[in-house]
Design a protein around this motif. Structure first.
Motif, PDB file in Angstrom:
ATOM      1  N   ALA A   1      17.314  13.269  -6.702  1.00 56.62           N
ATOM      2  CA  ALA A   1      16.313  14.079  -6.003  1.00 56.62           C
ATOM      3  C   ALA A   1      15.719  13.260  -4.869  1.00 56.62           C
ATOM      4  CB  ALA A   1      15.223  14.515  -6.970  1.00 56.62           C
ATOM      5  N   ASP A   2      15.014  13.931  -3.981  1.00 55.17           N
ATOM      6  CA  ASP A   2      14.365  13.218  -2.891  1.00 55.17           C
ATOM      7  C   ASP A   2      13.170  12.432  -3.416  1.00 55.17           C
ATOM      8  OD1 ASP A   2      16.089  14.227  -0.971  1.00 55.17           O
ATOM      9  OD2 ASP A   2      14.878  16.034  -0.677  1.00 55.17           O
ATOM     10  N   TYR A   3      12.847  11.358  -2.717  1.00 54.46           N
ATOM     11  CA  TYR A   3      11.683  10.552  -3.067  1.00 54.46           C
ATOM     12  C   TYR A   3      10.432  11.155  -2.437  1.00 54.46           C
ATOM     13  CZ  TYR A   3      14.838   6.840  -4.616  1.00 54.46           C
ATOM     14  OH  TYR A   3      15.788   6.117  -5.274  1.00 54.46           O
ATOM     15  N   VAL A   4       9.313  10.958  -3.131  1.00 60.47           N
ATOM     16  CA  VAL A   4       8.007  11.304  -2.576  1.00 60.47           C
ATOM     17  C   VAL A   4       7.329   9.992  -2.208  1.00 60.47           C
ATOM     18  CG1 VAL A   4       5.784  12.392  -2.976  1.00 60.47           C
ATOM     19  CG2 VAL A   4       7.847  13.353  -4.030  1.00 60.47           C
ATOM     20  N   LYS A   5       7.015   9.849  -0.938  1.00 62.42           N
ATOM     21  CA  LYS A   5       6.421   8.614  -0.446  1.00 62.42           C
ATOM     22  C   LYS A   5       4.937   8.846  -0.180  1.00 62.42           C
ATOM     23  CE  LYS A   5       7.373   4.859   2.828  1.00 62.42           C
ATOM     24  NZ  LYS A   5       8.246   4.415   3.956  1.00 62.42           N
ATOM     25  N   SER A   6       4.085   7.956  -0.676  1.00 57.78           N
ATOM     26  CA  SER A   6       2.643   8.128  -0.565  1.00 57.78           C
ATOM     27  C   SER A   6       1.974   6.839  -0.107  1.00 57.78           C
ATOM     28  CB  SER A   6       2.043   8.573  -1.905  1.00 57.78           C
ATOM     29  OG  SER A   6       2.687   9.735  -2.408  1.00 57.78           O
ATOM     30  N   GLU A   7       0.702   6.953   0.249  1.00 58.92           N
ATOM     31  CA  GLU A   7      -0.083   5.803   0.693  1.00 58.92           C
ATOM     32  C   GLU A   7      -1.211   5.543  -0.297  1.00 58.92           C
ATOM     33  OE1 GLU A   7      -1.549   7.281   4.337  1.00 58.92           O
ATOM     34  OE2 GLU A   7       0.405   7.292   5.364  1.00 58.92           O
ATOM     35  N   VAL A   8      -1.467   4.261  -0.562  1.00 56.82           N
ATOM     36  CA  VAL A   8      -2.607   3.867  -1.390  1.00 56.82           C
ATOM     37  C   VAL A   8      -3.799   3.669  -0.469  1.00 56.82           C
ATOM     38  CG1 VAL A   8      -3.508   2.190  -3.025  1.00 56.82           C
ATOM     39  CG2 VAL A   8      -1.063   2.742  -3.044  1.00 56.82           C
ATOM     40  N   THR A   9      -4.799   4.534  -0.602  1.00 56.40           N
ATOM     41  CA  THR A   9      -5.963   4.460   0.285  1.00 56.40           C
ATOM     42  C   THR A   9      -7.087   3.598  -0.289  1.00 56.40           C
ATOM     43  OG1 THR A   9      -6.847   6.513  -0.648  1.00 56.40           O
ATOM     44  CG2 THR A   9      -5.432   6.691   1.303  1.00 56.40           C
ATOM     45  N   ASN A  10      -7.071   3.419  -1.615  1.00 58.62           N
ATOM     46  CA  ASN A  10      -8.088   2.577  -2.243  1.00 58.62           C
ATOM     47  C   ASN A  10      -7.583   2.150  -3.609  1.00 58.62           C
ATOM     48  OD1 ASN A  10     -10.819   1.389  -2.325  1.00 58.62           O
ATOM     49  ND2 ASN A  10     -11.133   2.804  -4.021  1.00 58.62           N
ATOM     50  N   GLN A  11      -7.952   0.957  -4.021  1.00 60.13           N
ATOM     51  CA  GLN A  11      -7.547   0.485  -5.346  1.00 60.13           C
ATOM     52  C   GLN A  11      -8.668  -0.351  -5.956  1.00 60.13           C
ATOM     53  OE1 GLN A  11      -3.993  -1.537  -4.086  1.00 60.13           O
ATOM     54  NE2 GLN A  11      -4.998  -3.515  -3.943  1.00 60.13           N
ATOM     55  N   SER A  12      -8.797  -0.261  -7.271  1.00 61.25           N
ATOM     56  CA  SER A  12      -9.825  -1.003  -7.987  1.00 61.25           C
ATOM     57  C   SER A  12      -9.362  -1.190  -9.419  1.00 61.25           C
ATOM     58  CB  SER A  12     -11.157  -0.262  -7.944  1.00 61.25           C
ATOM     59  OG  SER A  12     -11.040   1.004  -8.574  1.00 61.25           O
ATOM     60  N   PHE A  13     -10.060  -2.065 -10.142  1.00 61.34           N
ATOM     61  CA  PHE A  13      -9.741  -2.310 -11.540  1.00 61.34           C
ATOM     62  C   PHE A  13     -10.929  -1.910 -12.408  1.00 61.34           C
ATOM     63  CE2 PHE A  13      -6.411  -4.957  -9.788  1.00 61.34           C
ATOM     64  CZ  PHE A  13      -5.391  -4.850 -10.729  1.00 61.34           C
ATOM     65  N   ASP A  14     -10.626  -1.213 -13.492  1.00 63.11           N
ATOM     66  CA  ASP A  14     -11.580  -0.939 -14.555  1.00 63.11           C
ATOM     67  C   ASP A  14     -11.080  -1.685 -15.779  1.00 63.11           C
ATOM     68  OD1 ASP A  14     -13.383  -0.032 -16.372  1.00 63.11           O
ATOM     69  OD2 ASP A  14     -12.794   2.081 -16.289  1.00 63.11           O
ATOM     70  N   GLY A  15     -11.583  -2.906 -15.989  1.00 59.78           N
ATOM     71  CA  GLY A  15     -10.982  -3.775 -16.999  1.00 59.78           C
ATOM     72  C   GLY A  15      -9.601  -4.168 -16.538  1.00 59.78           C
TER      73      GLY A  15
ATOM     74  N   ASP B   1       0.820  -1.212   0.000  1.00 59.14           N
ATOM     75  CA  ASP B   1       0.000   0.000   0.000  1.00 59.14           C
ATOM     76  C   ASP B   1       0.853   1.260   0.000  1.00 59.14           C
ATOM     77  OD1 ASP B   1      -2.358  -1.460   0.043  1.00 59.14           O
ATOM     78  OD2 ASP B   1      -2.361  -1.609   2.222  1.00 59.14           O
ATOM     79  N   THR B   2       2.084   1.145  -0.432  1.00 57.47           N
ATOM     80  CA  THR B   2       2.997   2.282  -0.436  1.00 57.47           C
ATOM     81  C   THR B   2       3.544   2.527  -1.841  1.00 57.47           C
ATOM     82  OG1 THR B   2       3.688   1.826   1.838  1.00 57.47           O
ATOM     83  CG2 THR B   2       5.138   3.223   0.528  1.00 57.47           C
ATOM     84  N   THR B   3       3.581   3.786  -2.260  1.00 57.22           N
ATOM     85  CA  THR B   3       4.238   4.155  -3.502  1.00 57.22           C
ATOM     86  C   THR B   3       5.380   5.116  -3.189  1.00 57.22           C
ATOM     87  OG1 THR B   3       2.936   6.148  -4.017  1.00 57.22           O
ATOM     88  CG2 THR B   3       2.022   4.014  -4.707  1.00 57.22           C
ATOM     89  N   MET B   4       6.406   5.059  -4.032  1.00 57.45           N
ATOM     90  CA  MET B   4       7.492   6.037  -3.975  1.00 57.45           C
ATOM     91  C   MET B   4       7.846   6.415  -5.397  1.00 57.45           C
ATOM     92  SD  MET B   4      10.025   4.686  -0.910  1.00 57.45           S
ATOM     93  CE  MET B   4      11.235   5.934  -1.334  1.00 57.45           C
ATOM     94  N   GLU B   5       8.221   7.655  -5.582  1.00 58.18           N
ATOM     95  CA  GLU B   5       8.638   8.092  -6.902  1.00 58.18           C
ATOM     96  C   GLU B   5       9.693   9.180  -6.748  1.00 58.18           C
ATOM     97  OE1 GLU B   5       5.524  10.799  -8.819  1.00 58.18           O
ATOM     98  OE2 GLU B   5       4.336   9.562  -7.433  1.00 58.18           O
ATOM     99  N   GLY B   6      10.533   9.295  -7.752  1.00 59.56           N
ATOM    100  CA  GLY B   6      11.574  10.312  -7.662  1.00 59.56           C
ATOM    101  C   GLY B   6      12.397  10.397  -8.933  1.00 59.56           C
ATOM    102  N   PHE B   7      13.054  11.549  -9.084  1.00 61.90           N
ATOM    103  CA  PHE B   7      13.963  11.766 -10.197  1.00 61.90           C
ATOM    104  C   PHE B   7      15.391  11.553  -9.725  1.00 61.90           C
ATOM    105  CE2 PHE B   7      10.151  14.043 -11.388  1.00 61.90           C
ATOM    106  CZ  PHE B   7      10.058  13.820 -12.749  1.00 61.90           C
ATOM    107  N   ARG B   8      16.290  11.396 -10.682  1.00 61.83           N
ATOM    108  CA  ARG B   8      17.704  11.160 -10.373  1.00 61.83           C
ATOM    109  C   ARG B   8      18.253  12.247  -9.452  1.00 61.83           C
ATOM    110  NH1 ARG B   8      21.952   8.402 -12.300  1.00 61.83           N
ATOM    111  NH2 ARG B   8      20.583   7.291 -13.735  1.00 61.83           N
TER     112      ARG B   8
END
Length: 265
Positions: free
Chosen positions: A38-52, A29-36
């Motif tokens: 640079a600092d990472y941005v850490k986030s939480e997945v509060t809900n997930q679903s599939f559309d197809g 339930d955790t995402t992280m993203e960042g550029f070379r």
């Protein structure tokens, strides 16, 4: 869901042969993203679903150094490029390719020591990356067209019989009757591809591609043995297509099937 987990990298040019510019990570339930560098941005997945086959996630980013609190929605798909490489695509259509933890460490990307336990957890997904990369590194498929590879993969994912004597590929255009024995037959709502073996018992698959590593399957019977009064219900079932995500499958089996193909234009 597990197919979307791991480290995905945006390369400056050719995947796996150029500089990594950006990474996106999904682990539980955790995402992280960042550029070379640079600092990472850490986030939480509060809900997930599939559309197809589209994964839709509600993301909450807590306030952290350099970033304010925010919420947003993220939609993503998995696909395969012309070389058989798996990629992750967001709505921007940029393609991010899976990499291993060691790939990331060796790329010169900033990996703060505080995040090392998190990255070590991601090693559970390294095996799928090595499988994907091997599809291009072996260069086994480089002499074949993307369509030939697709037909073989469709057959392996649906029918699975690599020992079939021959494979026949033909196309049915949008508007073609599904049942040639019925003057009032419904028609295909889009162009489709039909793959059959030499014998009826070999199996048959009718499908359309979505361009994102998935196909729509039309469950067309090989013989219209049901009485005509049952055909309308069968048509309804056929048009209620199912969607399948195509796995790359074994490249040697793909080549084996390509050698048995006859493609009717």
């Amino acid at each position: 869901m597990k197919e979307f987990q791991g480290i995905f990298a945006l390369f400056s040019e050719t995947p796996y042969e150029s500089v990594i510019e950006f990474i996106f990570i999904l682990n539980g339930d955790t995402t992280m993203e960042g550029f070379r560098q640079a600092d990472y941005v850490k986030s939480e997945v509060t809900n997930q679903s599939f559309d197809g086959n589209t994964l839709i996630m509600d993301i909450h980013t807590p306030a952290q150094p350099g970033y304010g609190e925010s919420t947003h929605q993220l939609a993503m798909n998995l696909g395969y490029d012309e070389k058989g490489e798996q990629y992750l695509a967001f709505e921007t259509e940029e393609k991010l390719y899976p990499i291993t933890v060691d790939d990331l460490m060796e790329s010169g990307f900033n990996v703060p020591s505080v995040y090392e336990p998190f990255f070590n957890e991601l090693r559970a997904y390294d095996q799928k990356v090595s499988r994907t990369i091997s599809l291009s590194n072996t260069e086994v498929l480089e002499d074949y067209s993307a369509k030939e590879i697709e037909y073989a993969r469709v057959w392996l994912n649906t029918i699975g019989n690599v020992e079939v004597d021959e494979l026949n590929i033909q196309y049915e255009r949008e508007g073609t009757p599904i049942n040639i024995y019925d003057d009032e037959s419904v028609v295909y709502p889009e162009d489709v591809t039909m793959i059959t073996g030499r014998y009826t018992a070999d199996g048959m698959i009718v499908y359309s591609g979505n361009g994102d590593g998935t196909i729509n399957i039309y469950d067309v019977p090989s013989h219209w043995q049901a009485p005509p009064e049952d055909w309308p219900a069968i048509y309804e079932d056929i048009l209620d297509t199912s969607t399948m995500y195509l796995e790359p499958m074994n490249d040697s089996e793909v080549v084996q099937l390509i050698g048995k193909m006859t493609i009717y234009e």
